[in-house]
Structures are given as C-alpha cells and as structure tokens.
Design an enzyme around this catalytic site. Structure first.
Site, PDB file in Angstrom:
ATOM      1  N   CYS A 127     -34.231 -17.275 -36.291  1.00 27.83           N
ATOM      2  CA  CYS A 127     -34.406 -16.637 -34.991  1.00 27.83           C
ATOM      3  C   CYS A 127     -33.731 -17.460 -33.887  1.00 27.83           C
ATOM      4  O   CYS A 127     -32.531 -17.602 -33.870  1.00 27.83           O
ATOM      5  CB  CYS A 127     -35.901 -16.415 -34.733  1.00 27.83           C
ATOM      6  SG  CYS A 127     -36.326 -15.439 -33.293  1.00 27.83           S
ATOM      7  N   HIS A 128     -34.507 -18.027 -32.957  1.00 27.70           N
ATOM      8  CA  HIS A 128     -33.983 -18.856 -31.878  1.00 27.70           C
ATOM      9  C   HIS A 128     -33.874 -20.332 -32.282  1.00 27.70           C
ATOM     10  O   HIS A 128     -33.346 -21.141 -31.522  1.00 27.70           O
ATOM     11  CB  HIS A 128     -34.872 -18.754 -30.629  1.00 27.70           C
ATOM     12  CG  HIS A 128     -34.769 -17.452 -29.908  1.00 27.70           C
ATOM     13  ND1 HIS A 128     -35.328 -16.278 -30.388  1.00 27.70           N
ATOM     14  CD2 HIS A 128     -34.179 -17.133 -28.729  1.00 27.70           C
ATOM     15  CE1 HIS A 128     -35.099 -15.308 -29.534  1.00 27.70           C
ATOM     16  NE2 HIS A 128     -34.394 -15.784 -28.521  1.00 27.70           N
ATOM     17  N   ALA A 129     -34.371 -20.706 -33.460  1.00 28.59           N
ATOM     18  CA  ALA A 129     -34.352 -22.110 -33.881  1.00 28.59           C
ATOM     19  C   ALA A 129     -32.945 -22.686 -34.057  1.00 28.59           C
ATOM     20  O   ALA A 129     -32.792 -23.903 -33.954  1.00 28.59           O
ATOM     21  CB  ALA A 129     -35.183 -22.300 -35.145  1.00 28.59           C
TER      22      ALA A 129
END
Length: 186
Positions: free
Chosen positions: A114-116
């Site tokens: 995801c945003h990681a």
C-alpha cells in the site's frame, strides 16, 4: 505431502505504528503464523498500537518491542503494513529507516504494501528497483527512481511490494516463497 509449516523456526518482524491499515497487518500476521513463523511487532512505543479500518480507527495490537531495540540480525524478514498514517509517521523516524536499511543490506526479504513503499523510498531502496504501490503514491515511487508497475505483487530480489488489501493473498504468498527460497539457499 506438502509442508504445512514451511516457515518453522523462521522469525519475522512486522514494523508498524498507530494508523496501520488493519488488514495489512492482521492478514500477514495470521498467514505467516499459520505457516509456522514466529512474529514480533515493533513500534515506536511499547503498549498497544491502533489500526485504521476503512474510515475509522480499528482494533489495537500489542507491541513486542520498540523499533530502536530491534535488530535485523534477529529476524529473517521484515513486513511493512501500509495505510496512509502509519508509513507517513514512520518515514521520519531515523530508527525505523535504519532498521529497514539493515534488513535490506543483509539481503533479507523486506515486504511493503500500500503506502509502505514510502518507507523504502526514504531508506534509499527504490532506485533501479521494480516496484508497485497504492496508486496515489506511484508518482512518488517513480520519482524515487523505481520502475513502477501495476501488479498485485512484485518481487525484485529481496524487495516485495503490493498495491492494496485486495492483494494480500499474493503478498503473503510472496513473503512465504521468499523465506522458503532463502532457507533453501542457506
């Protein structure tokens, strides 16, 4: 007969803080434990951290150790759940970025969903790598020098990236596969 616990004796660290995407921590935690791995949760503080679930705060999970006390040498892989809040808070923490770099430099699997991938960017791991991410940060990933693709999971050497919770089955499979591969190579 297939080995039901291919990750027996493997230790995995999940690094997160408040605002982690609920499913992106819980699903890998359960799948990797079911595969036989021992899992620790590292965060910025001891106690509990709270997830983000859909459009509100979710459930809490107990923290096993502080990020600053975690050592890559004690683990076989690092998992980085996404959500918007969690990686945004972690990417400004020197101890979190140093730990990611330690895992990467040791050649151990580093899995970000995801945003990681923001954390992989901050750790300087994106240039020249093939990666995916949540659609809203793909420009960030490309600007950091990665070749961005729109696939459920991308494995480039020791880096594993996925786009969103829908990709969790493929993400977890790739982590297990990477750990089985490193065990076979050892």
């Amino acid at each position: 007969m297939a080995d039901l616990t291919p990750l027996a004796s493997r230790r995995i660290l999940i690094m997160a803080t408040d605002g982690f995407e609920q499913s992106e921590l819980e699903v890998p935690l359960e799948r990797l434990q079911d595969a036989g791995a021992d899992i620790d949760i590292a965060s910025l503080k001891m106690g509990e951290i709270t997830g983000w679930d859909a459009d509100d705060w979710g459930d809490s999970i107990e923290v096993d150790l502080k990020i600053e006390d975690a050592k890559a040498a004690d683990y076989d892989a690092l998992v980085l759940p996404g959500g918007q809040i969690n990686p945004d808070l972690l990417r400004v923490e020197a101890s979190a970025i140093a730990l990611i770099r330690d895992f990467a430099s040791a050649g151990k699997p580093v899995a970000a969903i995801c945003h990681a991938p923001w954390l992989l960017i901050e750790a300087g791991l994106a240039p020249g790598r093939r990666m995916t991410s949540y659609k809203s940060i793909r420009t960030d990933v490309a600007n950091a020098g990665a070749q961005v693709v729109d696939e459920a999971v991308v494995r480039d050497a020791n880096l594993i990236t996925s786009r969103c919770p829908d990709d969790l089955p493929a993400f977890c499979d790739a982590i297990i596969e990477a750990l089985v591969d490193t065990k076979a190579a050892a």
